[in-house]
Design a protein around this motif. Structure first.
Motif, PDB file in Angstrom:
ATOM      1  N   GLY A 196       0.699  -1.149  -0.169  1.00 44.71           N
ATOM      2  CA  GLY A 196       0.005   0.287  -0.359  1.00 44.71           C
ATOM      3  C   GLY A 196       0.866   1.279  -0.024  1.00 44.71           C
ATOM      4  O   GLY A 196       1.936   1.251  -0.297  1.00 44.71           O
ATOM      5  N   SER A 197       0.371   2.418   0.392  1.00 46.48           N
ATOM      6  CA  SER A 197       0.978   3.523   0.380  1.00 46.48           C
ATOM      7  C   SER A 197       1.949   3.708   1.559  1.00 46.48           C
ATOM      8  O   SER A 197       2.124   2.888   2.793  1.00 46.48           O
ATOM      9  CB  SER A 197      -0.132   4.790   0.483  1.00 46.48           C
ATOM     10  OG  SER A 197      -0.688   4.613   1.793  1.00 46.48           O
ATOM     11  N   GLY A 198       2.900   4.505   1.479  1.00 50.30           N
ATOM     12  CA  GLY A 198       4.073   4.473   2.387  1.00 50.30           C
ATOM     13  C   GLY A 198       5.391   4.717   1.698  1.00 50.30           C
ATOM     14  O   GLY A 198       5.487   4.017   0.603  1.00 50.30           O
ATOM     15  N   SER A 199       6.228   5.247   2.392  1.00 41.64           N
ATOM     16  CA  SER A 199       7.615   5.434   1.909  1.00 41.64           C
ATOM     17  C   SER A 199       8.613   3.947   1.972  1.00 41.64           C
ATOM     18  O   SER A 199       9.484   3.668   1.129  1.00 41.64           O
ATOM     19  CB  SER A 199       8.563   6.166   2.720  1.00 41.64           C
ATOM     20  OG  SER A 199       8.517   6.371   3.932  1.00 41.64           O
ATOM     21  N   ASP A 200       8.197   3.124   3.086  1.00 43.23           N
ATOM     22  CA  ASP A 200       8.918   1.889   3.444  1.00 43.23           C
ATOM     23  C   ASP A 200       8.405   0.810   2.487  1.00 43.23           C
ATOM     24  O   ASP A 200       7.274   0.147   2.519  1.00 43.23           O
ATOM     25  CB  ASP A 200       8.676   1.519   4.731  1.00 43.23           C
ATOM     26  CG  ASP A 200       9.741   0.280   5.108  1.00 43.23           C
ATOM     27  OD1 ASP A 200      10.730   0.089   4.327  1.00 43.23           O
ATOM     28  OD2 ASP A 200       9.112  -0.459   5.989  1.00 43.23           O
ATOM     29  N   VAL A 201       9.265   0.285   1.504  1.00 40.73           N
ATOM     30  CA  VAL A 201       8.565  -0.975   0.782  1.00 40.73           C
ATOM     31  C   VAL A 201       9.417  -2.005   1.011  1.00 40.73           C
ATOM     32  O   VAL A 201      10.623  -2.183   0.554  1.00 40.73           O
ATOM     33  CB  VAL A 201       8.724  -0.572  -0.849  1.00 40.73           C
ATOM     34  CG1 VAL A 201       8.166  -1.750  -1.547  1.00 40.73           C
ATOM     35  CG2 VAL A 201       8.055   0.822  -1.086  1.00 40.73           C
ATOM     36  N   PRO A 202       9.037  -3.114   1.721  1.00 43.07           N
ATOM     37  CA  PRO A 202       9.764  -4.221   1.984  1.00 43.07           C
ATOM     38  C   PRO A 202      10.216  -5.114   0.725  1.00 43.07           C
ATOM     39  O   PRO A 202       9.571  -4.997  -0.178  1.00 43.07           O
ATOM     40  CB  PRO A 202       8.884  -5.090   2.849  1.00 43.07           C
ATOM     41  CG  PRO A 202       7.501  -4.339   3.194  1.00 43.07           C
ATOM     42  CD  PRO A 202       7.657  -3.164   2.092  1.00 43.07           C
ATOM     43  N   SER A 203      11.354  -5.730   0.867  1.00 39.78           N
ATOM     44  CA  SER A 203      12.155  -6.299  -0.120  1.00 39.78           C
ATOM     45  C   SER A 203      12.682  -7.491   0.424  1.00 39.78           C
ATOM     46  O   SER A 203      13.151  -7.574   1.703  1.00 39.78           O
ATOM     47  CB  SER A 203      12.837  -5.580  -0.961  1.00 39.78           C
ATOM     48  OG  SER A 203      14.010  -5.236  -0.391  1.00 39.78           O
ATOM     49  N   THR A 204      12.947  -8.517  -0.507  1.00 41.93           N
ATOM     50  CA  THR A 204      13.733  -9.589   0.097  1.00 41.93           C
ATOM     51  C   THR A 204      14.595 -10.197  -1.201  1.00 41.93           C
ATOM     52  O   THR A 204      14.210 -10.060  -2.569  1.00 41.93           O
ATOM     53  CB  THR A 204      12.830 -10.779   0.720  1.00 41.93           C
ATOM     54  OG1 THR A 204      13.798 -11.794   1.187  1.00 41.93           O
ATOM     55  CG2 THR A 204      11.991 -11.488  -0.447  1.00 41.93           C
ATOM     56  N   THR A 205      15.634 -10.908  -1.025  1.00 41.58           N
ATOM     57  CA  THR A 205      16.355 -11.828  -2.103  1.00 41.58           C
ATOM     58  C   THR A 205      16.387 -13.256  -1.401  1.00 41.58           C
ATOM     59  O   THR A 205      17.051 -14.079  -2.257  1.00 41.58           O
ATOM     60  CB  THR A 205      17.757 -11.459  -2.209  1.00 41.58           C
ATOM     61  OG1 THR A 205      18.418 -11.366  -0.934  1.00 41.58           O
ATOM     62  CG2 THR A 205      17.896  -9.797  -2.606  1.00 41.58           C
ATOM     63  N   HIS A 206      15.296 -13.619  -0.893  1.00 42.37           N
ATOM     64  CA  HIS A 206      15.310 -15.230  -0.355  1.00 42.37           C
ATOM     65  C   HIS A 206      14.571 -15.765  -1.550  1.00 42.37           C
ATOM     66  O   HIS A 206      13.818 -15.351  -2.199  1.00 42.37           O
ATOM     67  CB  HIS A 206      14.288 -15.132   0.697  1.00 42.37           C
ATOM     68  CG  HIS A 206      14.314 -16.494   1.434  1.00 42.37           C
ATOM     69  ND1 HIS A 206      13.518 -17.469   1.026  1.00 42.37           N
ATOM     70  CD2 HIS A 206      14.885 -17.141   2.486  1.00 42.37           C
ATOM     71  CE1 HIS A 206      13.543 -18.440   1.864  1.00 42.37           C
ATOM     72  NE2 HIS A 206      14.447 -18.412   2.546  1.00 42.37           N
ATOM     73  N   TRP A 207      15.397 -16.963  -1.816  1.00 44.67           N
ATOM     74  CA  TRP A 207      15.031 -17.776  -3.166  1.00 44.67           C
ATOM     75  C   TRP A 207      13.524 -18.112  -3.293  1.00 44.67           C
ATOM     76  O   TRP A 207      12.973 -18.075  -4.221  1.00 44.67           O
ATOM     77  CB  TRP A 207      15.851 -19.130  -3.172  1.00 44.67           C
ATOM     78  CG  TRP A 207      15.573 -19.993  -1.802  1.00 44.67           C
ATOM     79  CD1 TRP A 207      16.306 -19.969  -0.729  1.00 44.67           C
ATOM     80  CD2 TRP A 207      14.636 -20.971  -1.736  1.00 44.67           C
ATOM     81  NE1 TRP A 207      15.539 -21.034   0.259  1.00 44.67           N
ATOM     82  CE2 TRP A 207      14.589 -21.560  -0.263  1.00 44.67           C
ATOM     83  CE3 TRP A 207      13.562 -21.419  -2.698  1.00 44.67           C
ATOM     84  CZ2 TRP A 207      13.832 -22.709  -0.142  1.00 44.67           C
ATOM     85  CZ3 TRP A 207      12.664 -22.543  -2.405  1.00 44.67           C
ATOM     86  CH2 TRP A 207      12.701 -23.051  -0.840  1.00 44.67           C
TER      87      TRP A 207
END
Length: 198
Positions: free
Chosen positions: A37-48
């Motif tokens: 949703g909205s907000g400046s924090d966009v979670p991410s991952t490189t987990h397979w």
């Protein structure tokens, strides 16, 4: 909840932590971002397991071993999407044995170049570990106190030893190889000791 790395047991700290990585189109993709949703924090991952093709994510074609030092395994382990089907990768029975074996082979090369611990010291470290583990089960505060004492002893000995290495002009590359760590970590260790001498 996804963990960023599949941290496999290491004896060189996080400098050589291993993980299963993915290949998409023959190369290592960037991180997967999650739309929350909205907000400046966009979670991410490189987990397979995040590379399953769901919600516009890239779909992994193969797995390969990776190490925090930057090493990547040469062998590729194709994912059988006919068997996996439409289920998310984290629910699939994905075999990580190949990447783990490759990373262990990489780690054995690092171990072969590192300075070996004298046998009496290695045995003592094993005994201390066993004693601390047993004490933690019986009297956790005592184990915590002992861990603090060990940290202070280790920090003092490390400072003195690094100071002696600096006095002898030992290079960061030699320290990195001897400890089984990265050049940047060895450099930080040497610079920290020099700062403390001032």
């Amino acid at each position: 909840m996804l963990v960023e790395w599949d941290w496999w047991t290491v004896d060189f700290g996080d400098a050589h932590a291993g993980a299963a990585g993915v290949l998409v189109g023959g190369s290592e993709p960037g991180p997967v971002y999650f739309d929350v949703g909205s907000g400046s924090d966009v979670p991410s991952t490189t987990h397979w397991s995040a590379y399953d093709g769901w919600a516009r994510r890239p779909r992994a074609e193969a797995l390969r071993a990776g190490c925090a030092c930057g090493w990547r395994g040469a062998a590729e382990y194709p994912l059988d999407w006919d068997t996996i089907g439409d289920q998310p990768l984290y629910e699939a029975d994905v075999d990580l044995a190949g990447p783990l074996a490759d990373w262990n082979a990489h780690l054995s090369l690092v171990r072969d170049k590192a300075v070996p611990l004298p046998e009496p010291l290695a045995a003592l470290l094993v005994e201390i570990t066993e004693q601390l583990t047993a004490t933690a089960a019986d009297t956790p505060l005592a184990a915590l106190r002992a861990a603090g004492v060990l940290e202070r002893i280790a920090a003092r000995v490390a400072r003195e030893t690094v100071g002696a290495l600096c006095d002898d002009g030992v290079s960061a590359e030699a320290v990195a190889t001897g400890l089984g760590t990265t050049r940047s970590k060895a450099l930080v260790l040497l610079l920290t000791a020099q700062d403390q001498d001032r």
